[in-house]
Design a protein around this motif. Structure first.
Motif, short mmCIF file in Angstrom:
data_model
loop_
_atom_site.label_atom_id
_atom_site.label_comp_id
_atom_site.label_asym_id
_atom_site.label_seq_id
_atom_site.Cartn_x
_atom_site.Cartn_y
_atom_site.Cartn_z
N GLY A 141 0.83 -1.21 0.00
CA GLY A 141 0.00 0.00 0.00
C GLY A 141 0.86 1.25 0.00
O GLY A 141 1.97 1.25 0.55
N HIS A 142 0.36 2.31 -0.61
CA HIS A 142 1.17 3.53 -0.73
C HIS A 142 1.64 4.03 0.63
O HIS A 142 2.71 4.59 0.75
CB HIS A 142 0.40 4.64 -1.47
N ASP A 143 0.84 3.79 1.67
CA ASP A 143 1.22 4.26 3.00
C ASP A 143 2.13 3.28 3.74
O ASP A 143 2.58 3.55 4.85
CB ASP A 143 -0.01 4.60 3.85
N HIS A 144 2.36 2.10 3.15
CA HIS A 144 3.23 1.08 3.75
C HIS A 144 2.70 0.53 5.06
O HIS A 144 3.43 -0.07 5.83
CB HIS A 144 4.66 1.59 3.93
N HIS A 145 1.43 0.73 5.31
CA HIS A 145 0.86 0.13 6.52
C HIS A 145 0.05 -1.11 6.19
O HIS A 145 -0.35 -1.85 7.08
CB HIS A 145 0.00 1.16 7.28
N THR A 146 -0.22 -1.35 4.91
CA THR A 146 -0.93 -2.56 4.48
C THR A 146 -0.19 -3.19 3.31
O THR A 146 0.29 -2.49 2.42
CB THR A 146 -2.37 -2.21 4.04
N VAL A 147 -0.12 -4.53 3.35
CA VAL A 147 0.38 -5.29 2.19
C VAL A 147 -0.69 -6.30 1.83
O VAL A 147 -1.35 -6.86 2.70
CB VAL A 147 1.72 -6.00 2.53
N TRP A 148 -0.91 -6.51 0.53
CA TRP A 148 -1.85 -7.52 0.06
C TRP A 148 -1.04 -8.60 -0.65
O TRP A 148 -0.16 -8.27 -1.48
CB TRP A 148 -2.86 -6.90 -0.90
N ALA A 149 -1.36 -9.86 -0.36
CA ALA A 149 -0.55 -10.95 -0.91
C ALA A 149 -1.44 -12.03 -1.51
O ALA A 149 -2.59 -12.21 -1.08
CB ALA A 149 0.33 -11.54 0.18
N ASN A 150 -0.88 -12.76 -2.50
CA ASN A 150 -1.64 -13.88 -3.05
C ASN A 150 -1.39 -15.14 -2.20
O ASN A 150 -0.57 -15.13 -1.27
CB ASN A 150 -1.31 -14.09 -4.54
N THR A 151 -2.10 -16.23 -2.54
CA THR A 151 -1.99 -17.45 -1.73
C THR A 151 -0.57 -17.99 -1.74
O THR A 151 -0.05 -18.42 -0.71
CB THR A 151 -2.98 -18.51 -2.26
N ALA A 152 0.08 -17.94 -2.90
CA ALA A 152 1.46 -18.46 -2.99
C ALA A 152 2.39 -17.72 -2.03
O ALA A 152 3.24 -18.33 -1.39
CB ALA A 152 1.97 -18.35 -4.43
N ALA A 153 2.21 -16.40 -1.91
CA ALA A 153 3.06 -15.62 -1.01
C ALA A 153 2.71 -15.89 0.45
O ALA A 153 3.60 -16.06 1.29
CB ALA A 153 2.92 -14.13 -1.33
N LEU A 154 1.41 -15.95 0.75
CA LEU A 154 0.98 -16.21 2.13
C LEU A 154 1.50 -17.57 2.60
O LEU A 154 1.97 -17.72 3.73
CB LEU A 154 -0.55 -16.17 2.23
N ASP A 155 1.41 -18.54 1.70
CA ASP A 155 1.84 -19.90 2.02
C ASP A 155 3.35 -19.95 2.22
O ASP A 155 3.84 -20.46 3.23
CB ASP A 155 1.40 -20.82 0.87
N ALA A 156 4.08 -19.39 1.28
CA ALA A 156 5.55 -19.43 1.37
C ALA A 156 6.06 -18.70 2.61
O ALA A 156 7.08 -19.07 3.18
CB ALA A 156 6.17 -18.82 0.11
N ALA A 157 5.31 -17.67 3.03
CA ALA A 157 5.75 -16.88 4.20
C ALA A 157 5.26 -17.49 5.52
O ALA A 157 5.61 -17.00 6.60
CB ALA A 157 5.24 -15.45 4.08
N GLY A 158 4.43 -18.53 5.42
CA GLY A 158 3.95 -19.18 6.64
C GLY A 158 2.87 -18.41 7.38
O GLY A 158 2.70 -18.59 8.59
N VAL A 159 2.13 -17.56 6.68
CA VAL A 159 1.06 -16.81 7.37
C VAL A 159 -0.33 -17.16 6.82
O VAL A 159 -1.32 -16.56 7.22
CB VAL A 159 1.28 -15.27 7.29
N LEU A 160 -0.42 -18.16 5.94
CA LEU A 160 -1.72 -18.52 5.35
C LEU A 160 -2.72 -18.94 6.42
O LEU A 160 -3.92 -18.69 6.29
CB LEU A 160 -1.52 -19.65 4.32
N TYR A 161 -2.24 -19.55 7.49
CA TYR A 161 -3.14 -19.99 8.57
C TYR A 161 -3.10 -19.03 9.75
O TYR A 161 -3.48 -19.38 10.86
CB TYR A 161 -2.76 -21.42 9.00
N GLY A 162 -2.63 -17.81 9.51
CA GLY A 162 -2.64 -16.79 10.55
C GLY A 162 -1.30 -16.65 11.25
O GLY A 162 -0.37 -17.42 11.01
N ARG A 163 -1.21 -15.62 12.07
CA ARG A 163 0.04 -15.36 12.80
C ARG A 163 -0.28 -14.51 14.01
O ARG A 163 -1.06 -13.56 13.92
CB ARG A 163 1.02 -14.62 11.88
#
Ligand SMILES: [Zn+2]
Length: 553
Positions: A141-163
């Motif tokens: 996001g332009h303000d750098h306070h939000t990021v939006w990610a696809n499933t592949a990114a959420l999964d690879a980062a280990g946050v698909l099931y929450g954090r």
């Protein structure tokens, strides 16, 4: 008088000196200004070896001081796909697919600044999965306070099931038990951005800690390149001094390495960033940074805090419930007592404090802390700062002047400025509070010192765009007071006001003999340019410490 090394003639000089605001020419000797005066006075200082710069009638100003930005991140993000607030999902799909195809080796396709509304009511990952199903994709996001990610990114980062995250940070979860793709604030999005190798440059923002493990020699070279790219980018915009708003020792070590290589072309201040889970004893690192870097090119001397988030994602800490969410006001990242104790201690250490504070409840808490420091230590004269001040409680305006606060304002952040949409900001603020929001002139009228900035890469770093935003901002509706700055006041905010905020007004921020030869030459007459055309003006040359740091030719 000694001979000038360089002179600028045929100029319309605006000095920012109250006693001699206008001149025709400037002479430099070494790193300093030798004289400011008429063409004849300055010509008399030139000799055969003098370098002559013809300003061709353009405006000459003190080099711009950018009072709030993020150099390391901004420099790195120049390599990503720039979406520039794009709101059309079809166009976005084409751009992202082309960019991904052009960068087959990148572990994460990172894009900057989609429009907040581009996802509509769908889970963000639904649109992003459709655009790029097979590779990790993140939109910042332009303000750098939000990021939006696809499933592949959420999964690879280990946050698909929450954090698990601290209050104010959130991996937004859907009813299906999976992350929706919306990630609020650094603790939620850092694992995703780390996929793209952006962990080291985010450290100063996210944790205030040092990169661990220590970067390899190759990684360090990569980081030096990001930093240098960032410095050249700001120099191109007439900027000669910047105040970084995230930091750690590593940031300053990289900048110092560039200096040793003769590549430091902008003066930089870097804070120690204190985050909520730190122990007070870690402030010794702030002292170390200040002891090691305290000169005209590289300095620390201040501690950065985040008290809250931003209005658009409703992470700003506010006094009144957010519209449509009874009882919800977000939260302050530091408890009132803890912040007051920290402010008192840091003030007593002789260090400046700069606090990101956007919501009105956050600012009340920050002012309470500064008042506690004043009660305990007396007036230290340290000129503490509040960053953003987007919504202020009516009763808090009058507290700024007596506490000697600098209001660090980002003109391109106001809804409606610099191409920003009015929503969701105005709805989240609530109509009955619009007159207390982005109330720039009212902050100044209440005695706050004004320093202006872009928060780059949150907004473009262009000072000329900032001047246009500051001088042209429209009231959102009838009955909301006009909060624009005059051109003169806005120029002060980007020059002498910025110098005051960093305690350097004796050597910077105006053009006078003996001050640093930090100068910007514009491509035309700024006073004769329509306010709505300011952002289209060009920068002809930037001079920092007597040396050219950018030239259009
Ligand atoms: Zn910032």
């Amino acid at each position: 008088m000694p001979q000038a090394d360089r002179i600028i003639t045929n100029a319309k000089v605006l000095t920012m000196e109250p006693d001699a605001p206008r001149a025709e020419a400037v002479a430099m000797a070494g790193e300093r200004i030798l004289a400011v005066g008429s063409t004849a006075e300055i010509e008399a200082l030139a000799g055969p070896g003098t370098d002559r710069i013809d300003a061709q009638g353009g405006t000459v100003l003190p080099g711009f001081i950018e009072s709030h930005l993020h150099l390391f991140i901004g420099g790195a993000e120049l390599m990503n796909l720039q979406l520039d607030n794009l709101a059309d999902p079809d166009r976005m799909r084409d751009l992202i697919r082309d960019f991904a195809a052009a960068h087959p080796d990148r572990p994460l396709i990172t894009c900057q600044a989609p429009d907040y509304g581009v996802f509509g009511d769908r889970a963000p990952k639904a649109l992003l999965d459709e655009i790029l199903p097979d590779r990790p994709l993140a939109l910042v996001g332009h303000d750098h306070h939000t990021v939006w990610a696809n499933t592949a990114a959420l999964d690879a980062a280990g946050v698909l099931y929450g954090r698990e995250t601290a209050p104010g940070h959130e991996v937004v979860m859907g009813e299906d038990g999976l992350a929706t793709g919306a990630l609020y604030e650094p603790e939620a999005y850092a694992p995703v951005l780390a996929l793209g190798g952006q962990a080291r440059m985010m450290e100063g923002l996210n944790t205030g800690g040092e990169p661990d493990p220590a970067p390899t020699a190759a990684e360090r070279e990569e980081d030096l390149a990001h930093m240098k790219r960032g410095l050249d980018h700001v120099a191109r915009h007439g900027i000669t001094s910047i105040v970084n708003m995230d930091g750690n020792l590593y940031t300053l070590e990289l900048l110092d390495e560039l200096r040793r290589r003769g590549e430091l072309n902008v003066r930089v201040r870097v804070p120690f960033h204190f985050v909520p889970d730190m122990d007070e004893s870690e402030l010794s690192r702030a002292e170390e940074m200040t002891a090691r870097w305290n000169d005209e090119w590289l300095a620390s001397g201040f501690v950065k805090f985040f008290m809250d988030g931003v209005i658009d994602s409703r992470t700003a800490f506010v006094h009144n419930d957010y519209p449509g969410q009874p009882g919800f006001r977000s939260t302050g990242r530091f408890e009132a007592e803890r912040f007051a104790a920290l402010a008192t201690k840091i003030d007593a250490m002789g260090l400046q404090i700069a606090v990101h504070s956007i919501g009105d409840a956050a600012t009340t808490r920050v002012l309470d802390g500064f008042e506690a420091a004043r009660r305990a230590n007396g007036d230290s004269g340290i000129r503490h700062r509040i960053e953003h001040l987007e919504l202020v409680a009516p009763g808090d305006f009058a507290r700024l002047g007596p506490l000697g606060i600098t209001a660090s304002i980002q003109p391109p952040h106001a809804p409606g400025c610099a191409g920003l949409p009015l929503e969701p900001t105005l709805t989240n603020i609530g109509r009955d509070r619009w007159e207390d929001a982005f109330a720039w002139q009212r902050l100044a009228d209440n005695g706050a010192h004004i320093a202006l900035a872009s928060d780059w890469p949150v907004s473009p770093v262009s000072i000329l765009l900032g001047l246009e935003s500051a001088t042209t901002r429209a009231a959102w509706t009838d009955g909301v007071p006009d909060q624009r700055f005059t051109l003169e006041a806005a120029l002060r905010g980007y020059t002498i006001g910025g110098a005051y905020a960093e305690h350097t007004e004796a050597i910077k921020g105006s053009l006078a003999p003996g001050k640093l030869a930090d100068i910007v030459i514009l491509d035309g007459d700024i006073e004769a340019t329509a306010p709505t055309a300011l952002s289209e003006m060009g920068i002809r040359m930037t001079i920092c410490g007597g040396r050219t740091s950018y030239s259009a030719t």
